[in-house]
Design an enzyme around this catalytic site. Structure first.
Site, mmCIF file in Angstrom:
data_model
loop_
_atom_site.group_PDB
_atom_site.id
_atom_site.type_symbol
_atom_site.label_atom_id
_atom_site.label_comp_id
_atom_site.label_asym_id
_atom_site.label_seq_id
_atom_site.Cartn_x
_atom_site.Cartn_y
_atom_site.Cartn_z
ATOM 1 N NE ARG A 1 -4.322 0.325 1.943
ATOM 2 C CZ ARG A 1 -5.488 0.810 1.441
ATOM 3 N NH1 ARG A 1 -5.104 1.714 0.823
ATOM 4 N NH2 ARG A 1 -6.218 -0.762 0.708
ATOM 5 C CD GLU B 1 -7.195 2.474 6.704
ATOM 6 O OE1 GLU B 1 -8.181 1.719 5.487
ATOM 7 O OE2 GLU B 1 -6.187 1.767 6.715
#
Ligand code: MTE
Ligand code: HPA
Ligand code: MOS
Length: 775
Positions: free
Chosen positions: A320, A723
């Protein structure tokens, strides 16, 4: 025409209802695991941990501990009947160290006793002898030694960037270090294991009850069907309970199995911070070629994570990070190399953003260097590099950026925050003030939504309608304060058009929903909301068919509204229809399943479409620094964030505010310090500072992007929110860089994170020195 407002059920999709536990959080009615009544004979556990950064175990003598009255068991690796392996990814992570301990705090034995105090005393009485070995603590040392927890990663698109960078009008090389972050959930890690006939029930403060079930079964040598993982709520997880709550549950279960009695393990804050993993610290190094306008031609970036002693979730985190090193910008030719560096520290783990924030930090630090070195406006450099049109829409992992909302959102926030005139005011202030300096900056965030490990994008739900019309909702997601349970209940209330208080929330149980993924990647509502919607709709279809038959009207004349079912000229309360339906043998429960469509990713080539869609946000932050002390204050932050069509605007606002502040803490004040032996020195709130109410921007304005339903078919066209807003805190770091540049008389500051007063002072001093040297 007169518009008559039809009565509507209360608390459906889009309603700004409070969190389901809002009152319970205040009056104590919300039960956490340590609040549960302890089962008869419940024992308490304590862990025996390594005091060495790395060592070979020679002897563990438990006899003195076992001889203490009230001590019921001491277990070591040798006592594990099943398999001593609990890695969430690549094997190599024993639950209890069998031979080597690899960090200060590494659990090597566990004790169960009648009271927590006794368990602690007994743990201290376990004698451990070991042969110390040299430890590696820093990412640079591990990089030099090529010591990894997983094979290096490579993501690339376009031509080899090397020659392009070499020929570019301008070339910049730079690096930055960003620190880790402790999760600092208010409720620490805790589990309660209760032996059952031939099995084990484990209440765990976990984001991932299925992994608890799975690993407890493995450690005890039981089939998964004999183990149940349960959780009603966590007092915060933030990623820290995605993989590592499992271990705590396993210690409790191991001792419960050994003693035949319930066992509770609750880590106190110091033990929690010493034993469990944190956000990955990163070293980011880039080599970039740009033209005279600061337009990026090619990028070569190295992203090195300090993974700590074991692999844990580092593959996903590093992946990520790589897939967010572009942030919102198009890199025509790009090579990204990722290294998960093995060190003798706590095993770094998931933390809100999951590597994304670190990758984006590398990108934004690079942009700052480009802009300031070329004496360009950083905002202009950001704008010129944005994705959009003319073939400039492919990410480094070959996913096409569609529905890119950032250019319009940027314009909107610049206008609403009065950016241009405040920019001038900041410059005027700085020209007039030698000691205090201000900085202002705008940030853009593009965050990919879906688990980057494709198989995790699935969820289940079980919806039960009882004959009194009350509804019990089960799904595979977990509640950690983010409001998931409220949102999923709103979805079910919406489907049935009943008031939200008709929907009761059940603890998450692996016995109800099997094979779930962690509640993570911000995808909780997307996945579980959709599964619950599918389940509720199936029941609704059967109830509607029954109503049509019962009242002898065509099905097209049946509608659910305001806690009733309307069938032609008939109107019946939802509860009454449920009772009739039950008597008519209509099935009023449904187990449903959902998997995200259209996502795919090849981890070998690191290409595909890992993200179903992107969530976007923009922020403008203004700060002031004191150039004599390095202290700083956030003056104002404006945020415009994209949550699609919000399932619940007040919960979403709370997530945006909380995420931003947590990100600000990470980038400016939360500093982890280890001594030269690898012992963590910041293991309590006395030494580890998280933001408090006084640290908020004096003026804090948060808006949701209006009229912006998700283009993809997400649940009610909403977007994930958990997030992405954390990374809006980059605007604060950028504003600090802006202020430091003003203080240093221009140039490109290097400001590692967390940007503590010491680092701010150091950055100013370096700029001034290089200005002197240049003069
Ligand atoms: N909000 C609160 N209050 N507490 C938390 O622990 N975790 C964050 C975010 N928001 C967290 C939170 C993280 S790391 C994630 S991945 C998401 O919530 C998970 O929940 P969701 O998928 O339902 O958004
Ligand atoms: N986020 C959180 N957890 C994960 C992810 C992710 O993207 N991928 C695998 N585990
Ligand atoms: Mo969140 S880091 O995906 O638990």
């Amino acid at each position: 025409m007169k518009v008559s407002a039809r009565p509507r059920h209360k608390g459906g999709v889009g309603a700004p209802v409070p969190h389901d536990s809002a009152y319970g959080h205040v009056d104590g009615g919300a039960i956490y695991i340590d609040d549960m009544s302890e089962p008869r004979g419940c024992l308490h556990a304590h862990l025996v941990t390594s005091r060495w950064g790395r060592a070979r175990l020679k002897r563990i003598d438990t006899s003195r501990a076992l001889a203490m009255p009230g001590v019921r068991a001491v277990v070591t690796a040798a006592d594990i009947k099943g398999t001593n392996e609990v890695s969430a990814t690549i094997p190599g992570e024993p639950l209890l160290a069998p031979e080597f301990v690899e960090y200060v705090g590494h659990p090597l034995a566990a004790v169960a006793a009648d009271t927590p105090e006794l368990a602690r005393a007994a743990a201290a009485a376990v004698v451990v002898e070991a042969e110390p070995l040299p430890a590696v603590l820093t990412v640079r040392e591990a990089l030099a030694k090529e010591q990894w927890v997983l094979p290096p990663m490579l993501m690339r698109r376009g031509d080899d960037p090397g020659p392009i960078i070499a020929k570019a009008p301008h070339r910049f090389r730079g690096d930055i270090e960003v620190g880790g972050q402790d999760h600092f959930y208010l409720e620490g890690q805790v589990a309660l294991a209760i032996p059952q006939e031939g099995g084990m029930e484990v209440w765990s403060s976990t984001q991932h009850p299925t992994e608890v079930q799975h690993m407890v079964a493995r450690i005890l040598g039981l089939p998964q069907s004999a183990v149940t993982g349960l959780v009603r709520r966590m007092g915060g997880g933030f990623g820290g309970k995605e993989s590592q709550a499992t271990h705590i549950a396993c210690y409790a279960a191991l001792l419960a199995s050994r003693t035949g009695r319930p066992v509770k393990l609750r880590l106190d804050r110091d033990d929690d911070m010493t034993i469990t993993g944190k956000r990955h610290p990163f070293l980011l190094q880039w080599d970039v070629g740009v033209d005279g306008h600061g337009r990026i031609l090619a990028v070569d970036m190295l992203l090195a994570a300090n993974a700590g002693w074991s692999t844990d979730l580092t593959p996903g985190v590093l992946g990520r990070a790589l897939s967010h090193a572009d942030n919102a910008y198009f890199f025509p030719h790009v090579r990204l190399r990722g290294y998960g560096c093995k060190t003798n520290l706590q095993s770094a783990t998931a933390f809100r953003g999951f590597g994304g924030p670190q990758g984006m930090m590398g990108c934004e630090a690079m942009i700052e260097q480009i802009a300031r070195s070329l004496k360009l406006d950083p905002l202009a450099v950001r704008r010129i590099n944005l994705y959009g049109g003319n073939g400039r829409d492919l990410t480094p992992y070959h996913q096409q950026v569609r529905h890119f909302r950032l250019p319009a959102m940027l314009d909107q926030i610049l206008a609403s925050s009065d950016f241009a005139s405040r920019r001038k005011a900041v410059d005027a202030f700085n020209a007039a003030n030698p000691v205090l300096k201000k900085g202002i900056s705008a940030s853009l965030v593009k965050f990919g939504i879906s688990f980057n490990k494709i198989d995790l994008n699935q969820a289940g739900a079980l919806v039960l309608v009882y004959e009194d019309g009350s509804i019990l909702l089960n799904h595979g997601g977990t509640e950690m304060g983010q409001g998931l349970f409220t949102k999923v209940a709103q979805v079910v209330a919406e489907v049935f058009a009943v008031d939200l208080d008709k929907v009761r929330l059940s603890p998450t149980s692996t016995a109800k929903i099997p094979n779930t993924s962690a509640t993570a990647a911000s995808a909780g509502a997307d996945l579980n909301g959709m599964a619950a919607k599918i389940a509720a709709e199936a029941i609704k279809v059967r109830m509607a068919a029954f109503a049509a038959q019962h009242f002898d009207v065509p099905e097209s004349e049946v509608a659910f509204e305001d806690n009733h079912i309307v069938a032609g000229n008939h109107k019946i309360a939802f509860a009454d229809l449920a009772l009739h339906a039950k008597h008519a043998r209509v099935k009023l429960s449904e187990a449903a399943y959902y998997r995200t469509p259209d996502v795919h990713f090849d981890p070998k080539t690191m290409t595909g479409r890992p993200f179903y869609y992107y969530a976007y946000g923009v922020a403008v932050s203004e700060v002031a620094i004191d150039t004599l002390t390095g202290e700083w204050k956030p003056l104002r932050t404006d945020i415009l964030h994209d949550v699609g069509a919000s399932l619940n605007p007040s919960l979403d606002k709370g997530q945006i505010e909380g995420g931003f502040i947590q990100g600000m803490g990470w980038l400016t004040m939360e500093e982890l310090v280890w001594n030269s032996e690898g012992r963590i020195l910041t293991h309590a709130p006395s030494t580890y500072k998280i933001p408090s109410a006084r640290d908020l921007p004096r003026d804090f304005r948060v808006e949701l992007l209006p009229n912006a339903p998700n283009e993809e078919a997400s649940v009610y066209r909403s977007k994930a929110v958990g997030e992405p807003p954390l990374m809006l805190a980059l605007s604060v770091w950028q504003a600090l860089v802006d202020a430091v540049a003003a203080a240093g008389g221009g140039g490109a500051p290097r400001l590692d994170a967390p940007a503590t007063p010491e680092r701010i002072l150091g950055a100013i001093a370096r700029l001034r020195e290089s200005a002197m040297a240049g003069a």
